[in-house]
Design a protein around this motif. Structure first.
Motif, PDB file in Angstrom:
ATOM      1  N   SER A   1      -8.610 -24.530  19.458  1.00  8.63           N
ATOM      2  CA  SER A   1     -10.026 -24.851  19.291  1.00  8.63           C
ATOM      3  C   SER A   1     -10.862 -23.624  18.957  1.00  8.63           C
ATOM      4  N   TYR A   2     -10.284 -22.421  19.164  1.00  7.31           N
ATOM      5  CA  TYR A   2     -11.012 -21.188  18.870  1.00  7.31           C
ATOM      6  C   TYR A   2     -10.406 -20.429  17.692  1.00  7.31           C
ATOM      7  N   VAL A   3      -9.604 -21.126  16.853  1.00  9.65           N
ATOM      8  CA  VAL A   3      -9.063 -20.466  15.654  1.00  9.65           C
ATOM      9  C   VAL A   3     -10.224 -20.062  14.740  1.00  9.65           C
ATOM     10  N   PRO A   4     -10.254 -18.809  14.270  1.00  7.82           N
ATOM     11  CA  PRO A   4     -11.359 -18.385  13.385  1.00  7.82           C
ATOM     12  C   PRO A   4     -11.438 -19.257  12.145  1.00  7.82           C
ATOM     13  N   ASP A   5     -12.576 -19.760  11.845  1.00  6.66           N
ATOM     14  CA  ASP A   5     -12.753 -20.636  10.687  1.00  6.66           C
ATOM     15  C   ASP A   5     -13.619 -19.987   9.611  1.00  6.66           C
ATOM     16  N   SER A   6     -13.595 -18.612   9.586  1.00  6.95           N
ATOM     17  CA  SER A   6     -14.377 -17.900   8.548  1.00  6.95           C
ATOM     18  C   SER A   6     -13.855 -18.201   7.155  1.00  6.95           C
ATOM     19  N   ALA A   7     -12.502 -18.421   7.117  1.00  7.25           N
ATOM     20  CA  ALA A   7     -11.912 -18.757   5.806  1.00  7.25           C
ATOM     21  C   ALA A   7     -12.168 -20.221   5.529  1.00  7.25           C
ATOM     22  N   ARG A   8     -12.642 -20.528   4.376  1.00 14.71           N
ATOM     23  CA  ARG A   8     -12.994 -21.885   4.004  1.00 14.71           C
ATOM     24  C   ARG A   8     -11.733 -22.692   3.666  1.00 14.71           C
ATOM     25  N   GLY A   9     -11.692 -23.951   4.118  1.00 13.02           N
ATOM     26  CA  GLY A   9     -10.634 -24.866   3.710  1.00 13.02           C
ATOM     27  C   GLY A   9      -9.365 -24.734   4.528  1.00 13.02           C
ATOM     28  N   LEU A  10      -8.412 -25.568   4.172  1.00 13.80           N
ATOM     29  CA  LEU A  10      -7.160 -25.601   4.928  1.00 13.80           C
ATOM     30  C   LEU A  10      -6.332 -24.353   4.722  1.00 13.80           C
ATOM     31  N   LEU A  11      -6.396 -23.735   3.565  1.00 16.26           N
ATOM     32  CA  LEU A  11      -5.590 -22.536   3.303  1.00 16.26           C
ATOM     33  C   LEU A  11      -5.995 -21.395   4.205  1.00 16.26           C
ATOM     34  N   GLY A  12      -7.276 -21.381   4.611  1.00 14.51           N
ATOM     35  CA  GLY A  12      -7.709 -20.299   5.500  1.00 14.51           C
ATOM     36  C   GLY A  12      -7.346 -20.559   6.942  1.00 14.51           C
ATOM     37  N   VAL A  13      -7.349 -21.827   7.393  1.00 13.66           N
ATOM     38  CA  VAL A  13      -7.043 -22.144   8.793  1.00 13.66           C
ATOM     39  C   VAL A  13      -5.547 -22.049   9.070  1.00 13.66           C
ATOM     40  N   ALA A  14      -4.726 -22.508   8.117  1.00 11.43           N
ATOM     41  CA  ALA A  14      -3.282 -22.511   8.327  1.00 11.43           C
ATOM     42  C   ALA A  14      -2.710 -21.136   8.604  1.00 11.43           C
ATOM     43  N   PRO A  15      -3.064 -20.038   7.795  1.00 13.02           N
ATOM     44  CA  PRO A  15      -2.521 -18.709   8.130  1.00 13.02           C
ATOM     45  C   PRO A  15      -2.908 -18.250   9.522  1.00 13.02           C
ATOM     46  N   ASN A  16      -4.131 -18.562   9.966  1.00  9.89           N
ATOM     47  CA  ASN A  16      -4.554 -18.155  11.315  1.00  9.89           C
ATOM     48  C   ASN A  16      -3.708 -18.854  12.387  1.00  9.89           C
ATOM     49  N   ARG A  17      -3.397 -20.145  12.180  1.00 14.42           N
ATOM     50  CA  ARG A  17      -2.576 -20.867  13.166  1.00 14.42           C
ATOM     51  C   ARG A  17      -1.139 -20.350  13.179  1.00 14.42           C
ATOM     52  N   ARG A  18      -0.606 -19.969  12.013  1.00 15.51           N
ATOM     53  CA  ARG A  18       0.759 -19.425  11.992  1.00 15.51           C
ATOM     54  C   ARG A  18       0.818 -18.094  12.732  1.00 15.51           C
ATOM     55  N   VAL A  19      -0.202 -17.280  12.547  1.00 14.58           N
ATOM     56  CA  VAL A  19      -0.237 -16.012  13.278  1.00 14.58           C
ATOM     57  C   VAL A  19      -0.330 -16.266  14.785  1.00 14.58           C
ATOM     58  N   LEU A  20      -1.163 -17.231  15.162  1.00 13.57           N
ATOM     59  CA  LEU A  20      -1.320 -17.557  16.581  1.00 13.57           C
ATOM     60  C   LEU A  20      -0.011 -18.100  17.162  1.00 13.57           C
ATOM     61  N   LEU A  21       0.711 -18.953  16.402  1.00  8.53           N
ATOM     62  CA  LEU A  21       1.970 -19.506  16.884  1.00  8.53           C
ATOM     63  C   LEU A  21       3.010 -18.418  17.060  1.00  8.53           C
ATOM     64  N   ARG A  22       3.101 -17.454  16.093  1.00 10.27           N
ATOM     65  CA  ARG A  22       4.073 -16.359  16.231  1.00 10.27           C
ATOM     66  C   ARG A  22       3.765 -15.497  17.444  1.00 10.27           C
ATOM     67  N   THR A  23       2.505 -15.414  17.797  1.00  7.04           N
ATOM     68  CA  THR A  23       2.147 -14.610  18.979  1.00  7.04           C
ATOM     69  C   THR A  23       2.361 -15.389  20.276  1.00  7.04           C
ATOM     70  N   PHE A  24       2.038 -16.694  20.244  1.00  8.28           N
ATOM     71  CA  PHE A  24       2.047 -17.495  21.488  1.00  8.28           C
ATOM     72  C   PHE A  24       3.448 -17.995  21.857  1.00  8.28           C
ATOM     73  N   ALA A  25       4.266 -18.334  20.850  1.00  8.48           N
ATOM     74  CA  ALA A  25       5.564 -18.949  21.118  1.00  8.48           C
ATOM     75  C   ALA A  25       6.483 -18.061  21.954  1.00  8.48           C
ATOM     76  N   PRO A  26       6.667 -16.777  21.641  1.00  9.58           N
ATOM     77  CA  PRO A  26       7.553 -15.958  22.485  1.00  9.58           C
ATOM     78  C   PRO A  26       7.059 -15.850  23.926  1.00  9.58           C
ATOM     79  N   ALA A  27       5.747 -15.691  24.059  1.00  9.96           N
ATOM     80  CA  ALA A  27       5.200 -15.601  25.418  1.00  9.96           C
ATOM     81  C   ALA A  27       5.414 -16.897  26.181  1.00  9.96           C
TER      82      ALA A  27
END
Length: 357
Positions: free
Chosen positions: A32-58
């Motif tokens: 719910s707090y993924v940065p949405d500065s990037a417009r559209g789905l292409l901007g949100v998806a990279p942020n979620r992938r970065v968040l998943l790579r950080t959150f999944a191992p933990a």
């Protein structure tokens, strides 16, 4: 699987489930707090992938830790929780091997396990006392039954070795010995039936049982010169008519036989109390010590120095009274009278109001 292993897996599984739900909630919160500065789905998806790579191992590390912690902690906790059951199981095995004197005596605060252990200890105490009583009873019964058989054997040996012996006298003595053995056997059967609690309960009036017992024993009382004085009101209770009549008859018979040689008296009273009914039987007689009186309700205890004759019974009269009173959830009190004789009170539960009508 053992109960301990089942509890361990349950604890670990519950802890893993709770951890997974917590991580899922954290993941939703982070999304719910993924940065949405990037417009559209292409901007949100990279942020979620970065968040998943950080959150999944933990998250995986946390779940692995919860699994190990749940298994180890659950194993230790289950062991501590089941320790009382282990002691109870050990006590049960000792009882199965014949050791009735062992007690669990579980320490600690009161909980379900301590209540179970206390109930088990109480059961063992009653069982030990009951078996000891049965052993004493069996030994006494064997001795009492052996006596008339030994006498009969001696009489028969005399008759065989002395053909000229008076056979009429022999038959009379054998008849008396055999009658005593029959009385003893019947008393043992009554005592056994009373202990089994296998009887139909009905409304019984103790005052009517007293009248019936007196009518049966009046010839014996007149023969011995004993006066019977009765008083009281209608006294209803719930129980077996046959057993309660046996109890009443034994009490009256005991009071008549163990009385003064001449001009003896028996006082019988029935009374009703708020929660109980009482049957009181007193008799005149010789002065008895409290120590002697305390043994009279035990099987085959007749009391040294008490009057003995053909009507003295087999030493089971008050023992039968005690047994019948116990199976009717009542109480028996036997104390010596200061002037001599006994004061006996049988208290039985009063029937419910609807049952007494």
């Amino acid at each position: 699987m053992s109960v301990r292993l089942k509890l361990t897996l349950s604890y670990a599984g519950f802890l893993m489930l709770a951890g997974a739900l917590l991580l899922a909630a954290v993941w939703v919160f982070l999304l719910s707090y993924v940065p949405d500065s990037a417009r559209g789905l292409l901007g949100v998806a990279p942020n979620r992938r970065v968040l998943l790579r950080t959150f999944a191992p933990a998250a995986a590390a946390v779940l692995a830790f919860l699994l190990v912690f749940g298994l180890v902690g659950g194993w230790i906790l289950a062991g501590r929780m089941l320790a009382p059951l282990t002691r109870i199981a050990d006590a049960t095995r000792r009882v199965a091997n014949g050791s009735l004197s062992h007690r669990i005596q579980l320490e600690g605060r009161t909980d379900e396990f301590s209540e179970l252990a206390d109930a088990f200890d109480a059961m063992l105490a009653r069982l030990e006392a009951h078996i000891a009583e049965q052993q004493r009873f069996a030994a006494n019964a064997s001795h009492e039954l052996r006596t008339p058989l030994a006498i009969s054997q001696s009489l028969l040996d005399v008759a065989r070795n002395d053909p000229a012996h008076d056979h009429g006298e022999l038959v009379d003595r054998l008849h008396a010995v055999n009658a005593r053995a029959i009385d003893l056997t019947e008393a043992l059967l009554v005592l056994s039936r009373a202990d089994q609690r296998s009887f139909t309960r009905e409304c019984v009036d103790l005052s009517l049982l007293v009248d019936e017992a007196i009518e049966t024993l009046l010839p014996l009382a007149e023969k011995r010169g004993v006066t019977i004085d009765t008083s009281g009101d209608i006294t209803p209770t719930i129980g077996s008519h046959a057993l309660l009549l046996q109890m009443t008859t034994n009490l009256v018979h005991n009071a008549i036989v163990h009385n003064l040689p001449e001009q003896g008296t028996v006082w019988i009273k029935t009374s009703v109390h708020p929660e109980t009914v009482a049957l009181t039987v007193e008799n005149s007689g010789e002065k008895l010590s409290s120590q002697l009186v305390s043994t009279l309700t035990e099987p085959f205890q007749r009391g040294t120095g008490r009057i003995r004759n053909d009507h003295a019974g087999v030493g089971l009269g008050l023992a039968i009274v005690k047994s019948i009173t116990r199976v009717h959830d009542g109480s028996l009190t036997v104390v010596p009278r200061p002037a001599g004789g006994l004061h006996i009170v049988v208290r039985l539960p009063a029937p419910p109001p609807h049952a007494a009508k």
